[in-house]
Structures are given as structure tokens and as C-alpha cells.
Design a protein around this motif. Structure first.
Motif, PDB file in Angstrom:
ATOM      1  N   ARG A  97      30.522  91.889  61.990  1.00 42.16           N
ATOM      2  CA  ARG A  97      29.477  90.923  61.652  1.00 42.16           C
ATOM      3  C   ARG A  97      28.700  91.388  60.431  1.00 42.16           C
ATOM      4  O   ARG A  97      28.336  92.548  60.322  1.00 42.16           O
ATOM      5  N   SER A 124      26.641  85.737  59.203  1.00 45.34           N
ATOM      6  CA  SER A 124      25.514  85.190  59.952  1.00 45.34           C
ATOM      7  C   SER A 124      24.270  85.168  59.077  1.00 45.34           C
ATOM      8  O   SER A 124      24.057  86.076  58.273  1.00 45.34           O
ATOM      9  N   GLU A 168      26.438  80.735  61.862  1.00 43.83           N
ATOM     10  CA  GLU A 168      27.440  81.798  61.985  1.00 43.83           C
ATOM     11  C   GLU A 168      28.768  81.195  61.561  1.00 43.83           C
ATOM     12  O   GLU A 168      29.184  80.176  62.111  1.00 43.83           O
TER      13      GLU A 168
END
Length: 139
Positions: free
Chosen positions: A30, A60, A109
Motif C-alpha cells: 500500500r 490510497s 483506494e
């Protein structure tokens, strides 16, 4: 711009993963994007590095940084490096110290995955950089 690329290349993935782990836990693939901390191509290059290690990368962002995350995903897609797999939008409560109550912020996201040509394109880009570096040394 070259120092940004160099900084990304020198960044260890452990540091990057720790820096990007959010409140939802520690996800190694991420990248949490901010529109104030780093230039756009820092995130583009970081996403390329993450995609070399993982089949998928999750980009994100909250609030005003959403435009940056969308731009990063589009650059990777337009260069043939990534495909969009999933887009999730939501709102999250963020603590506002000035008002002493939570405010709602938009969240996005974007899950991107490697294209079949990813490794081939990255190898070609590395060769171009090496050739350009060799030319500079000769002049």
C-alpha cells in the motif's frame, strides 16, 4: 527530478512499507499518497518499485490528495505498466483539532496490477538510463 528518482531508488522497501502503513494495519503493498509531502513522480516511481516486488499495489488517498492518486494510476496505465483492478471510494472520519470533533473526508483506494509487459518495459527503461549515463561519462 533526478534526486527524486535517486531517493526512490535508495529507499529500502522496509522503510517505505513502514512509512505507508495506515490505521488499517501494515500492508506491504500500500502507498498512501499525500498531495503536500512529495512530488507526483516520487509516487509514480515508488509504485513502480512496489510493483517489482508485488503483483498488485494499492494506492490510497484522502481529500485533496485524491487527484494525485488518480494521476499516478493514469500515468502508470498510460505507460503500459499497470492495469486498474479495483476502485473503492468511501468517507472516513478524521479528527479535527481546531473544531474538537471529527470531520468527514473522501477516501479513494485504487488497486493496480502489473501488465504482462511490465518487466519488459522496466528492463528497457533501465537500459535507456544506463546508456544515457554512459554517454554522460564519455562527454
Amino acid at each position: 527530478m533526478e534526486e527524486v528518482t535517486e531517493a526512490v531508488n535508495n529507499l529500502t522497501i522496509a522503510e517505505g512499507a513502514a512509512a505507508t502503513a495506515g490505521a488499517e494495519g501494515h500492508k506491504k503493498n500500500r502507498i498512501q499518497v499525500s498531495n503536500t509531502k512529495k512530488p507526483l513522480f516520487f509516487y509514480v516511481n515508488l509504485a513502480k518499485r512496489y510493483m517489482q516486488l508485488h503483483e498488485e499495489v494499492e494506492l490510497s488517498a484522502l481529500g485533496m490528495a485524491i487527484a494525485t492518486v488518480v494521476t499516478v494510476a493514469e500515468i502508470l496505465k498510460n505507460n503500459g505498466l499497470a492495469v486498474e483492478k479495483k476502485i473503492m471510494t468511501s468517507t472516513v472520519d478524521v479528527k479535527d483539532d481546531t473544531r474538537n470533533r471529527p470531520i468527514q473526508k473522501a477516501k479513494i483506494e485504487i488497486l493496480i496490477g502489473k501488465t504482462e509487459k511490465f518487466d519488459e518495459l522496466m528492463a528497457a527503461a533501465a537500459e535507456e538510463r544506463e546508456a544515457a549515463g554512459a554517454e554522460e561519462e564519455q562527454s
